[in-house]
Write an enzyme that holds these catalytic residues in place. Structure first.
Site, mmCIF file in Angstrom:
data_model
loop_
_atom_site.group_PDB
_atom_site.id
_atom_site.type_symbol
_atom_site.label_atom_id
_atom_site.label_comp_id
_atom_site.label_asym_id
_atom_site.label_seq_id
_atom_site.Cartn_x
_atom_site.Cartn_y
_atom_site.Cartn_z
ATOM 1 N N LEU A 99 -5.403 -4.543 1.950
ATOM 2 C CA LEU A 99 -5.296 -3.103 1.700
ATOM 3 C C LEU A 99 -6.095 -2.302 2.723
ATOM 4 C CD1 LEU A 99 -5.849 -3.054 -2.181
ATOM 5 C CD2 LEU A 99 -3.671 -2.681 -0.973
ATOM 6 N N SER A 100 -5.742 -1.044 2.853
ATOM 7 C CA SER A 100 -6.560 -0.118 3.634
ATOM 8 C C SER A 100 -7.967 -0.105 3.021
ATOM 9 C CB SER A 100 -5.927 1.277 3.567
ATOM 10 O OG SER A 100 -6.732 2.205 4.240
ATOM 11 N N GLY A 103 -11.557 -4.006 4.859
ATOM 12 C CA GLY A 103 -12.487 -4.554 5.861
ATOM 13 C C GLY A 103 -11.812 -5.303 6.997
ATOM 14 N N ASP A 128 -3.853 0.400 13.242
ATOM 15 C CA ASP A 128 -4.113 1.819 13.521
ATOM 16 C C ASP A 128 -4.000 2.111 15.017
ATOM 17 O OD1 ASP A 128 -4.627 3.747 11.583
ATOM 18 O OD2 ASP A 128 -6.596 2.939 11.093
ATOM 19 N N ARG A 131 -0.474 1.927 16.533
ATOM 20 C CA ARG A 131 0.362 3.076 16.162
ATOM 21 C C ARG A 131 0.072 4.291 17.049
ATOM 22 N NH1 ARG A 131 3.275 3.220 11.379
ATOM 23 N NH2 ARG A 131 3.286 1.285 10.181
ATOM 24 N N ARG A 145 7.649 -0.429 8.673
ATOM 25 C CA ARG A 145 6.518 -1.383 8.569
ATOM 26 C C ARG A 145 6.992 -2.757 9.041
ATOM 27 N NH1 ARG A 145 2.005 0.456 4.659
ATOM 28 N NH2 ARG A 145 2.873 2.169 3.455
ATOM 29 N N SER A 172 0.106 -5.069 6.831
ATOM 30 C CA SER A 172 1.222 -6.037 6.729
ATOM 31 C C SER A 172 1.499 -6.376 5.259
ATOM 32 C CB SER A 172 0.957 -7.287 7.564
ATOM 33 O OG SER A 172 -0.368 -7.745 7.513
HETATM 34 N N1 LIG Z 1 1.234 5.455 3.848
HETATM 35 C C1 LIG Z 1 0.270 4.690 4.379
HETATM 36 N N2 LIG Z 1 0.041 3.448 3.902
HETATM 37 C C2 LIG Z 1 -0.915 2.696 4.439
HETATM 38 N N3 LIG Z 1 -1.705 3.065 5.499
HETATM 39 C C3 LIG Z 1 -1.490 4.283 6.013
HETATM 40 C C4 LIG Z 1 -0.513 5.146 5.481
HETATM 41 N N4 LIG Z 1 -0.547 6.295 6.196
HETATM 42 C C5 LIG Z 1 -1.504 6.165 7.117
HETATM 43 N N5 LIG Z 1 -2.079 4.951 7.036
HETATM 44 C C6 LIG Z 1 -3.088 4.467 7.975
HETATM 45 O O1 LIG Z 1 -2.409 3.515 8.778
HETATM 46 C C7 LIG Z 1 -3.128 2.292 8.852
HETATM 47 C C8 LIG Z 1 -2.222 1.103 8.566
HETATM 48 O O2 LIG Z 1 -1.399 0.817 9.641
HETATM 49 P P1 LIG Z 1 -0.702 -0.598 9.738
HETATM 50 O O3 LIG Z 1 0.114 -0.582 10.982
HETATM 51 O O4 LIG Z 1 -1.732 -1.659 9.610
HETATM 52 O O5 LIG Z 1 0.234 -0.609 8.446
HETATM 53 S S1 LIG Z 1 1.429 -1.607 8.105
HETATM 54 O O6 LIG Z 1 0.976 -2.961 8.430
HETATM 55 O O7 LIG Z 1 2.589 -1.228 8.892
HETATM 56 O O8 LIG Z 1 1.685 -1.432 6.664
HETATM 57 C C9 LIG Z 1 -4.180 2.334 7.781
HETATM 58 O O9 LIG Z 1 -5.320 1.787 8.404
HETATM 59 P P2 LIG Z 1 -6.357 0.831 7.656
HETATM 60 O O10 LIG Z 1 -7.091 1.722 6.703
HETATM 61 O O11 LIG Z 1 -7.222 0.329 8.773
HETATM 62 O O12 LIG Z 1 -5.613 -0.257 6.978
HETATM 63 C C10 LIG Z 1 -4.300 3.794 7.372
HETATM 64 O O13 LIG Z 1 -5.409 4.357 8.013
HETATM 65 N N1 LIG Z 2 -17.931 -6.643 3.910
HETATM 66 C C1 LIG Z 2 -18.166 -5.351 3.804
HETATM 67 N N2 LIG Z 2 -19.165 -4.902 3.037
HETATM 68 C C2 LIG Z 2 -19.407 -3.575 2.923
HETATM 69 N N3 LIG Z 2 -18.684 -2.612 3.544
HETATM 70 C C3 LIG Z 2 -17.669 -3.009 4.322
HETATM 71 C C4 LIG Z 2 -17.351 -4.386 4.485
HETATM 72 N N4 LIG Z 2 -16.279 -4.466 5.292
HETATM 73 C C5 LIG Z 2 -15.958 -3.205 5.620
HETATM 74 N N5 LIG Z 2 -16.784 -2.326 5.057
HETATM 75 C C6 LIG Z 2 -16.717 -0.864 5.160
HETATM 76 O O1 LIG Z 2 -15.536 -0.472 4.485
HETATM 77 C C7 LIG Z 2 -14.868 0.538 5.201
HETATM 78 C C8 LIG Z 2 -13.457 0.071 5.518
HETATM 79 O O2 LIG Z 2 -13.523 -1.004 6.439
HETATM 80 P P1 LIG Z 2 -12.408 -1.196 7.533
HETATM 81 O O3 LIG Z 2 -12.802 -2.381 8.357
HETATM 82 O O4 LIG Z 2 -12.143 0.069 8.274
HETATM 83 O O5 LIG Z 2 -11.154 -1.566 6.627
HETATM 84 P P2 LIG Z 2 -9.605 -1.642 6.988
HETATM 85 O O6 LIG Z 2 -9.504 -1.925 8.465
HETATM 86 O O7 LIG Z 2 -9.070 -2.757 6.163
HETATM 87 O O8 LIG Z 2 -9.051 -0.312 6.599
HETATM 88 C C9 LIG Z 2 -15.705 0.837 6.424
HETATM 89 O O9 LIG Z 2 -16.503 1.958 6.147
HETATM 90 C C10 LIG Z 2 -16.548 -0.414 6.604
HETATM 91 O O10 LIG Z 2 -17.794 -0.114 7.190
#
Ligand SMILES: Nc1ncnc2c1ncn2[C@@H]1O[C@H](COP(=O)(O)OS(=O)(=O)O)[C@@H](OP(=O)(O)O)[C@H]1O
Ligand SMILES: Nc1ncnc2c1ncn2[C@@H]1O[C@H](COP(=O)(O)OP(=O)(O)O)[C@@H](O)[C@H]1O
Length: 268
Positions: A99-100, A103, A128, A131, A145, A172
């Site tokens: 999930l977003s 980590g 990110d 994109r 996606r 993914s």
């Molecule tokens: N609708 C929606 N759903 C999920 N995520 C969203 C969406 N809109 C924008 N974002 C931002 O885009 C990042 C995810 O991009 P990805 O290319 O990894 O997504 S995917 O694999 O195609 O599902 C994701 O980054 P991460 O938080 O690092 O996962 C979000 O910041």
């Molecule tokens: N193991 C962990 N323990 C505590 N905080 C974390 C950990 N992993 C990530 N974080 C924090 O959680 C937030 C999201 O992490 P990030 O790596 O950007 O996630 P993603 O790429 O899956 O969206 C950031 O603020 C990061 O510093």
């Protein structure tokens, strides 16, 4: 970053030193400037060390792939195993899914940094970031996606073929799309890492404020809120809570490093 307590066959030295040493590694077929000169001139003297095909016609049947017609695969004399020997590692894809906010990027960067300091060549493909360029034409609807993951899978495959430890971090969300990437590579070269953290934890982190926007309906189709996430069933590595606590970034990195080390990826 502090050194992790993972047993390593490589001494911890600066990447610059490693790079210099590798070019002199015995038994590795690297063409030096002198060798290039022996092949008929140095820089600017024509083909030099590059081998060219001056055949009289096609050497094997052409085929149609997707929308490309009459194409022929061209093999080069230097292959993946030569590059792996040069780098002292096995090219592979570490695919981080979750999930977003779970980590993924944190782990990808920490892993890349730790491997780099141990003298290994890595490259991070972050959803990110991609994109912003390669995948800027794609949205978050399911078929986009899927195309996002397909493209990144193909790029990751090229990096692995280059001998690089490629770390892909993307939500993914669909199992089928991830499995299609796995199928692009020999099985052991695709290492799926599942960031198995509850939505509640990821949402509480919300570093970009996107969950808040999704909850108030300002973002539609946000993964985990109103769009699906399908967890891996047989992934190689699961990063999860232990005794109600999230593992630290250092601990997450250690887990993946151990896997790479124990399975021989950190040697050619
Ligand atoms: N609708 C929606 N759903 C999920 N995520 C969203 C969406 N809109 C924008 N974002 C931002 O885009 C990042 C995810 O991009 P990805 O290319 O990894 O997504 S995917 O694999 O195609 O599902 C994701 O980054 P991460 O938080 O690092 O996962 C979000 O910041
Ligand atoms: N193991 C962990 N323990 C505590 N905080 C974390 C950990 N992993 C990530 N974080 C924090 O959680 C937030 C999201 O992490 P990030 O790596 O950007 O996630 P993603 O790429 O899956 O969206 C950031 O603020 C990061 O510093």
């Amino acid at each position: 970053m502090a050194s992790l307590s993972v047993p390593s066959t490589l001494p911890r030295v600066s990447p610059a030193v490693v790079g210099a040493a590798r070019w002199r590694r015995p038994g590795v077929r690297v063409r030096s400037r002198t060798a290039a000169a022996a092949l008929g001139g140095g820089c600017g003297a024509g083909a030099g060390g590059i081998e060219q095909h001056h055949g009289d016609g096609p050497r094997s049947p052409v085929s149609n792939i997707g929308k490309s017609t009459n194409i022929l695969w061209h093999n080069c004399p230097i292959g993946q195993s030569d590059r792996q020997q040069l780098l002292g590692q096995k090219g592979c894809v570490v695919w981080i899914t979750g999930l977003s906010g779970s980590g993924k990027s944190t782990l990808a960067c920490a892993l890349s940094r730790e491997l780099h300091y141990r003298g290994h060549l890595t490259y991070v493909l972050d959803g990110d970031n991609l994109r912003h360029g390669l995948n800027r034409d794609l949205s978050f609807k399911a078929e986009d996606r899927a195309e996002n993951i397909r493209r990144v899978g193909e790029v990751a495959k090229l990096f692995a073929d280059a001998g690089i430890i490629c770390i892909a971090s993307l939500i993914s969300p669909y199992r089928r799309d991830r499995d299609a990437c796995r199928a692009l590579l020999p099985d052991s070269k695709f290492i799926e890492v599942f960031m198995d953290f509850p939505l509640k934890i990821c949402e509480a982190r919300d570093p970009k404020g996107l969950y808040k926007l999704a909850r108030t309906g300002k973002i539609k189709g946000f993964t985990g809120i109103d769009d699906p996430y399908e967890p891996p069933v047989n992934g190689e590595i699961v990063i999860k809570m232990k005794d109600g606590e999230c593992p630290s970034p250092k601990e997450m990195t250690r887990q993946v490093l151990c896997y790479l080390e124990e399975n021989g990826y950190l040697q050619a």
